[in-house]
Design a protein around this motif. Structure first.
Motif, PDB file in Angstrom:
ATOM      1  N   ARG A 169      47.198  -5.485   7.355  1.00  0.00           N
ATOM      2  CA  ARG A 169      46.451  -6.465   6.574  1.00  0.00           C
ATOM      3  C   ARG A 169      45.971  -7.611   7.451  1.00  0.00           C
ATOM      4  NH1 ARG A 169      49.241  -8.470   1.168  1.00  0.00           N
ATOM      5  NH2 ARG A 169      49.094  -6.218   0.841  1.00  0.00           N
ATOM      6  N   PHE A 170      46.794  -8.003   8.424  1.00  0.00           N
ATOM      7  CA  PHE A 170      46.402  -9.070   9.345  1.00  0.00           C
ATOM      8  C   PHE A 170      45.114  -8.699  10.088  1.00  0.00           C
ATOM      9  CE2 PHE A 170      46.557 -10.445  13.827  1.00  0.00           C
ATOM     10  CZ  PHE A 170      46.499 -11.824  13.661  1.00  0.00           C
ATOM     11  N   TRP A 171      45.089  -7.494  10.663  1.00  0.00           N
ATOM     12  CA  TRP A 171      43.916  -7.091  11.452  1.00  0.00           C
ATOM     13  C   TRP A 171      42.710  -6.811  10.560  1.00  0.00           C
ATOM     14  CZ3 TRP A 171      43.986  -8.507  16.114  1.00  0.00           C
ATOM     15  CH2 TRP A 171      45.147  -8.484  16.881  1.00  0.00           C
ATOM     16  N   LEU A 172      42.936  -6.307   9.357  1.00  0.00           N
ATOM     17  CA  LEU A 172      41.807  -6.073   8.456  1.00  0.00           C
ATOM     18  C   LEU A 172      41.163  -7.383   8.013  1.00  0.00           C
ATOM     19  CD1 LEU A 172      43.128  -3.126   6.240  1.00  0.00           C
ATOM     20  CD2 LEU A 172      41.363  -3.044   8.019  1.00  0.00           C
ATOM     21  N   THR A 232      42.187 -17.678   7.390  1.00  0.00           N
ATOM     22  CA  THR A 232      43.463 -18.302   7.012  1.00  0.00           C
ATOM     23  C   THR A 232      44.389 -17.286   6.365  1.00  0.00           C
ATOM     24  OG1 THR A 232      42.291 -20.396   6.662  1.00  0.00           O
ATOM     25  CG2 THR A 232      44.502 -20.173   5.701  1.00  0.00           C
ATOM     26  N   GLY A 233      43.822 -16.389   5.544  1.00  0.00           N
ATOM     27  CA  GLY A 233      44.655 -15.343   4.945  1.00  0.00           C
ATOM     28  C   GLY A 233      45.272 -14.430   5.983  1.00  0.00           C
ATOM     29  N   ALA A 234      44.520 -14.153   7.061  1.00  0.00           N
ATOM     30  CA  ALA A 234      45.076 -13.321   8.130  1.00  0.00           C
ATOM     31  C   ALA A 234      46.290 -13.986   8.763  1.00  0.00           C
ATOM     32  CB  ALA A 234      44.000 -13.056   9.186  1.00  0.00           C
ATOM     33  N   LEU A 235      46.237 -15.289   8.945  1.00  0.00           N
ATOM     34  CA  LEU A 235      47.372 -15.994   9.546  1.00  0.00           C
ATOM     35  C   LEU A 235      48.630 -15.832   8.699  1.00  0.00           C
ATOM     36  CD1 LEU A 235      45.667 -19.326  10.714  1.00  0.00           C
ATOM     37  CD2 LEU A 235      46.233 -17.326  12.096  1.00  0.00           C
ATOM     38  N   PHE A 236      48.453 -15.847   7.371  1.00  0.00           N
ATOM     39  CA  PHE A 236      49.613 -15.715   6.491  1.00  0.00           C
ATOM     40  C   PHE A 236      50.123 -14.283   6.403  1.00  0.00           C
ATOM     41  CE2 PHE A 236      47.972 -19.746   4.640  1.00  0.00           C
ATOM     42  CZ  PHE A 236      49.115 -20.505   4.831  1.00  0.00           C
ATOM     43  N   CYS A 237      49.433 -13.328   7.029  1.00  0.00           N
ATOM     44  CA  CYS A 237      49.896 -11.934   7.065  1.00  0.00           C
ATOM     45  C   CYS A 237      50.602 -11.592   8.368  1.00  0.00           C
ATOM     46  CB  CYS A 237      48.713 -10.978   6.862  1.00  0.00           C
ATOM     47  SG  CYS A 237      47.993 -11.065   5.220  1.00  0.00           S
TER      48      CYS A 237
END
Length: 774
Positions: free
Chosen positions: A77-80, A124-129
């Protein structure tokens, strides 16, 4: 991320990995060509810069998708989300380029602003993953608020430094003004990234490169804002390469291995964050306050954007502090649980028990305490390890909790010690609880075979006029518990006045014993050891006596066990060794071949300073080492380690003699006789006492004598008191004897007289009353 996940990530298709490397090299080449092009000022620099940014952003998005497929599931999810961020950056830059080429000036359109806002959300959502990001909603909200605080605090500062210089006409273009807030959003994300990494966690190289990418982008946006405000921005300048460089760094991050995080495999407390990380979100707040004061005009009015930003900042700070207050309350509850609950068994701990006990004593109800100690639990830990011991302890605590039920409170107050608080009830209630507890701890048929189920000893004390506080009550319960242990364990005893008096007397005797050595209350008596064939005194055993100032003369059996329990046996042993050597030195003129024997405790045998103590004592007295014999019990020798055996070997090399005392009562074994450098065996008095009536005792003494001969050891028969015993040990062939038959323990002066009389070599009579030598 587990090692298994990392291994699976490393085992992906080599073809895809090769394609990723080619893409990275290609993107790097684009950035390098663009940089060279812009530095040299070649034609169409603006178009080259835009196309380079679009190309690298697209490649970075593809690389992020590849990383999502290649790397472990927790990071997909982070990379997506990063891939979506790159796609939005590509779309926004493409729209920007097309509008710039078709129109005049810098395009600030609503679609471009919406695309940027969407990329901010996905980034920002990627950071939280990320693997080290907060897992709870409260933790994520706290981290997000830290970033918002930084962003809002930068608005007044940016206004003071940049925005107030905008032309009045510019203020009518809100999209352009919003576009100038890009550096603020960059720093917001950078703050969130720092918070997500967390202290002492495996951030990994991907996150570090992402942080560098955000920093490069923040620099690029800041330069852009400053040039736009100054009205000097021209597309196609060398600093335009910073945007594709930030995308290139994300591509490089996709090639880095994921971090190893073992937090899911082992429960490890997270380390405390450093102070700078805690105050990081609040550092710009001070600058915002100062900037707000400086931004006021001559009439004292604050610009509307600054005012709104400060209001939003105050609201965010209030919400952040509300979360902090809520976390503090939860932390207080957790600390209270840790303070009053035993973490292994889930029972109340000692602190909670004392608190409840003190509260119960302030009431009018009857109060009793049961102290329970598991018998033999240390052997479980030593044999099977502490993990098995903890499992057993947890199971036993559940049994005891069920046995107590709602009738009382049970707590774990020590390693293998528990306490039960009984309030109210009928007079027999504590005893019934003790019986239920002992029954609950009885092993089941399967557990008996395992051999790891300990019993328990329980002491009961009821609060009464004789108790001044809860400590007195616990003391009496402890006394009763040790009385139960002494009674054979797996039992309970109620505290009585006799038990209290005995414990007080014991404590007083221990206190007096601590002063006995310093105040010269100890003295030595010597019991002769004679040659059975000639009656000549060959040696004398030094026996310590205590001339107590109030209780009179005390035998060793009265105080030596206490000395061993308290560790006082060590200074007593040292004193005995020195005094015995000085005494033996005084009789060398009357009995040059007579030696002195000294008993050594097992605790002293294990100390490395034993050799120094012995050599210092013999040298200080001027006594030859061969004139000193150290008597050691079988159990002390068997329990000794290889270091103990080496120590005994060093003593033998010095000439010190080693005697095995009370032989036959311990772990008599042929194997340890091969290892211990002994010089003689002392047959225990229990065999000698029965030698004239019991054929088995006679055979035992005879066997030990033959065994000693085979090992070239001398033999001393202890406890010879009668003529028949003397005749028996002499007939068997024992070389030496010791006991009342030859002389009672006596003072040094009397022993020197006996030594003087035993100088002739012929014995005319050895009566039961003592030695008469001619």
């Amino acid at each position: 991320m587990s090692r298994r996940d990392i291994g699976q990530a490393a085992a992906r298709s080599p073809r895809k990995d090769r394609a990723g490397r080619v893409g990275l090299v290609g993107a790097g080449a684009v950035v390098a060509i663009e940089a060279l092009w812009l530095v040299l000022g070649l034609p169409a620099g603006a178009l080259v810069g835009d196309l380079g940014a679009i190309t690298v952003a697209g490649w970075a998005g593809v690389a992020c998708v590849g990383a999502a497929r290649r790397q472990p599931v927790p990071l997909r999810r982070f990379w997506l989300l990063l891939a979506a961020t790159m796609a939005l950056s590509l779309a926004g830059r493409a729209l920007w380029t097309s509008q710039r080429l078709l129109g005049e000036g810098l395009p600030h359109l609503l679609p471009i602003g919406l695309i940027f806002a969407a990329s901010l959300l996905t980034g920002t959502g990627a950071l939280f993953c990320w693997v080290t990001a907060p897992r709870t909603t409260v933790g994520r909200l706290r981290t997000l608020l830290d970033g918002v605080i930084v962003g809002l605090a930068l608005i007044p500062i940016g206004w003071l430094l940049t925005f107030r210089y905008l032309m009045m006409t510019d203020s009518d273009e809100p999209l352009r003004t919003a576009g100038l807030l890009h550096p603020m959003f960059d720093l917001m994300q950078l703050t969130i990234l720092i918070a997500v990494i967390g202290p002492g966690r495996p951030a990994g190289r991907p996150m570090a490169l992402l942080g560098v990418s955000l920093t490069v982008r923040a620099i690029a946006d800041s330069v852009y804002v400053s040039l736009v405000v100054a009205g000097t921005y021209q597309p196609g300048t060398p600093f335009d390469v910073l945007w594709p460089l930030s995308y290139l760094l994300i591509m490089v991050a996709t090639r880095m291995p994921p971090p190893y995080d073992d937090s899911a495999e082992e429960a490890v407390d997270a380390p405390l964050p450093p102070w700078w990380r805690v105050v990081l979100p609040y550092l710009p707040v001070g600058g915002a306050i100062a900037a707000t004061m400086l931004a006021r005009d001559a009439s004292g009015h604050t610009p509307l954007p600054v005012f709104l930003a400060m209001m939003a900042l105050l609201a965010t700070l209030a919400l952040r502090q509300g979360l902090a207050a809520n976390e503090n309350l939860r932390l207080v509850a957790r600390l209270r649980q840790l303070a009053y609950v035993d973490q292994l068994t889930g029972l109340p701990n000692r602190l909670a028990f004392i608190r409840r006990l003190r509260g119960a004593l302030r009431g009018a109800n009857r109060v009793a305490v049961l102290l329970l100690d598991l018998d033999g639990f240390k052997q479980v830990n030593d044999r099977f390890g502490h993990t098995t011991g903890d499992t057993l302890l947890s199971g036993l605590s559940r049994r005891m909790r069920r046995a107590v039920g709602d009738d009382a409170m049970i707590a774990r107050i020590g390693g293998d010690e528990f306490a039960v608080l009984v309030t109210g009830g009928r007079p027999a209630m504590p005893e019934r609880l003790a019986e239920r507890l002992l029954a609950a701890l009885q092993p089941s048929p399967g557990e008996e075979l395992v051999g790891v189920h300990p019993s328990a000893s329980i002491g009961i004390a009821e609060y009464g006029p004789q108790h001044l506080s809860h400590t007195d009550l616990l003391r009496d319960a402890d006394i009763a518990m040790y009385a139960a242990k002494a009674a054979g364990k797996s039992a309970y005893r109620r505290s009585t006045q006799a038990l209290r008096e005995s414990a007080v007397s014991r404590a007083e005797l221990i206190a007096d014993l601590r002063r006995a050595v310093d105040e010269e209350q100890l003295h030595l008596e010597f019991q002769p050891i004679v040659d059975l064939a000639t009656g000549v005194v060959r040696s004398a055993e030094a026996l310590v006596r205590w001339r107590h100032p109030r209780l009179g003369l005390l035998s060793p059996a009265r105080f030596l066990p206490l000395a061993e329990e308290t560790g006082l046996i060590l200074p007593i042993d040292r004193w005995v060794i020195h005094e015995a050597c000085r005494a033996a030195a005084t009789w060398q003129d009357r009995g040059p071949s007579a030696t002195v024997a000294v008993n050594i405790a097992a605790a002293h045998l294990r100390r490395p300073d034993l050799i120094a103590t012995v050599t210092e004592a013999t040298a200080g007295a001027g006594l030859a080492p061969r004139a000193l014999t150290l008597e050691l019990t079988e159990s002390a020798l068997i329990e000794g380690s290889d270091a103990v055996l080496d120590r005994l070997g060093q003593l033998r090399e010095l000439g010190i003699r080693i005697a095995i005392d009370d032989f036959g009562t311990g772990y008599s074994s042929l194997s340890y006789l091969h290892r211990i450098p002994a010089t003689e065996l002392k047959i225990d008095r229990s065999f000698v006492a029965r030698i004239s009536e019991d054929t088995r005792a006679y055979a035992t003494v005879e066997m030990v004598n033959r065994l000693a001969g085979a090992f070239d050891l001398g033999v001393v028969a202890e406890g010879v008191e009668t003529e028949r015993q003397h005749d028996a040990v002499a007939a068997i062939g024992c070389l030496q004897g010791q006991g009342y038959r030859y002389g009672r323990p006596t003072a040094l002066a009397e022993l020197r007289g006996v030594l003087a009389k035993s100088a002739p070599s012929r014995v005319t009579d050895v009566p039961e009353s003592g030695l008469t030598l001619t």
